[in-house]
Write a protein that holds these residues in place. Structure first.
Motif, mmCIF file in Angstrom:
data_model
loop_
_atom_site.group_PDB
_atom_site.id
_atom_site.type_symbol
_atom_site.label_atom_id
_atom_site.label_comp_id
_atom_site.label_asym_id
_atom_site.label_seq_id
_atom_site.Cartn_x
_atom_site.Cartn_y
_atom_site.Cartn_z
ATOM 1 N N LEU A 20 0.824 6.264 8.423
ATOM 2 C CA LEU A 20 1.888 6.210 9.424
ATOM 3 C C LEU A 20 1.445 5.455 10.678
ATOM 4 O O LEU A 20 2.225 4.682 11.250
ATOM 5 C CB LEU A 20 2.364 7.615 9.790
ATOM 6 N N GLU A 21 0.214 5.633 11.105
ATOM 7 C CA GLU A 21 -0.281 4.907 12.282
ATOM 8 C C GLU A 21 -0.299 3.403 12.007
ATOM 9 O O GLU A 21 0.127 2.596 12.845
ATOM 10 C CB GLU A 21 -1.676 5.385 12.671
ATOM 11 N N GLU A 22 -0.772 3.023 10.816
ATOM 12 C CA GLU A 22 -0.795 1.618 10.432
ATOM 13 C C GLU A 22 0.623 1.046 10.350
ATOM 14 O O GLU A 22 0.863 -0.098 10.711
ATOM 15 C CB GLU A 22 -1.519 1.437 9.097
ATOM 16 N N PHE A 23 1.556 1.878 9.872
ATOM 17 C CA PHE A 23 2.955 1.470 9.824
ATOM 18 C C PHE A 23 3.448 1.127 11.226
ATOM 19 O O PHE A 23 4.069 0.083 11.434
ATOM 20 C CB PHE A 23 3.823 2.582 9.216
ATOM 21 N N GLY A 24 3.162 1.996 12.169
ATOM 22 C CA GLY A 24 3.590 1.758 13.546
ATOM 23 C C GLY A 24 3.004 0.486 14.121
ATOM 24 O O GLY A 24 3.700 -0.304 14.776
ATOM 25 N N THR A 25 1.721 0.267 13.875
ATOM 26 C CA THR A 25 1.041 -0.918 14.397
ATOM 27 C C THR A 25 1.599 -2.195 13.779
ATOM 28 O O THR A 25 1.919 -3.162 14.488
ATOM 29 C CB THR A 25 -0.472 -0.819 14.130
ATOM 30 N N ASP A 49 14.023 2.861 8.222
ATOM 31 C CA ASP A 49 14.695 3.995 7.596
ATOM 32 C C ASP A 49 13.740 4.787 6.698
ATOM 33 O O ASP A 49 13.117 5.742 7.145
ATOM 34 C CB ASP A 49 15.918 3.501 6.821
ATOM 35 N N SER A 50 13.571 4.405 5.450
ATOM 36 C CA SER A 50 12.719 5.183 4.546
ATOM 37 C C SER A 50 11.254 4.752 4.493
ATOM 38 O O SER A 50 10.401 5.581 4.186
ATOM 39 C CB SER A 50 13.307 5.203 3.133
ATOM 40 N N PRO A 51 10.889 3.490 4.780
ATOM 41 C CA PRO A 51 9.470 3.137 4.732
ATOM 42 C C PRO A 51 8.541 3.987 5.607
ATOM 43 O O PRO A 51 7.413 4.255 5.188
ATOM 44 C CB PRO A 51 9.457 1.658 5.116
ATOM 45 N N ALA A 93 5.100 5.645 4.298
ATOM 46 C CA ALA A 93 3.824 5.475 5.005
ATOM 47 C C ALA A 93 3.182 6.827 5.287
ATOM 48 O O ALA A 93 1.968 7.000 5.099
ATOM 49 C CB ALA A 93 4.039 4.706 6.306
ATOM 50 N N ALA A 94 3.985 7.785 5.706
ATOM 51 C CA ALA A 94 3.456 9.129 5.982
ATOM 52 C C ALA A 94 2.913 9.768 4.710
ATOM 53 O O ALA A 94 1.849 10.394 4.732
ATOM 54 C CB ALA A 94 4.543 10.002 6.603
ATOM 55 N N ALA A 143 0.813 -1.221 0.000
ATOM 56 C CA ALA A 143 0.000 0.000 0.000
ATOM 57 C C ALA A 143 0.843 1.267 0.000
ATOM 58 O O ALA A 143 0.412 2.301 -0.518
ATOM 59 C CB ALA A 143 -0.942 0.003 1.207
ATOM 60 N N ILE A 144 2.058 1.193 0.555
ATOM 61 C CA ILE A 144 2.902 2.391 0.616
ATOM 62 C C ILE A 144 3.980 2.393 -0.465
ATOM 63 O O ILE A 144 4.887 3.221 -0.451
ATOM 64 C CB ILE A 144 3.528 2.583 2.017
ATOM 65 N N GLY A 145 3.887 1.440 -1.388
ATOM 66 C CA GLY A 145 4.814 1.418 -2.521
ATOM 67 C C GLY A 145 6.176 0.847 -2.205
ATOM 68 O O GLY A 145 7.145 1.131 -2.918
#
Length: 111
Positions: free
Chosen positions: A82-87, A70-72, A76-77, A23-25
């Protein structure tokens, strides 16, 4: 925690983070790490403890420059995830930690 439960939770964490990576490429992360580890977990011709060990090795993605951290997060942002990335990241980190501890208690080796 039992091996089947670890395998199930690892599979769920990997499925979630692979979907997020797509989803974030971040296709490289999805294909080279997360999908590969999912295939390992699904390979029932390998003993469960060995699948856990290999999945831990294949998802050693945390660290400094050039790592999943690092860059993901920036990707995500940019995608508002970004919240989903953290979870998803926390879930993968947690299950890797649990599996690593389990394998060490069982006398398994991690590379």
């Amino acid at each position: 925690m039992t091996e089947p439960e670890l395998l199930r939770r690892f599979d769920q964490a990997l499925t979630n983070i692979a979907q997020l990576a797509e989803a974030i490429g971040e296709q490289h992360w999805k294909q080279a790490f997360f999908d590969r580890a999912l295939q390992t977990l699904a390979n029932e011709s390998i003993p469960a403890h060995k699948r856990l060990q290999l999945a831990c090795e294949q998802t050693h993605v945390f660290g400094g420059m050039g790592s999943w951290n690092d860059s993901p997060p920036f990707s995500a942002a940019e995608h508002g995830l970004l919240e989903e990335f953290g979870t998803a990241t926390a879930a993968l980190y947690e299950i890797r930690s649990l599996a690593t501890a389990y394998l060490r208690c069982k006398g398994g080796k991690l590379g």
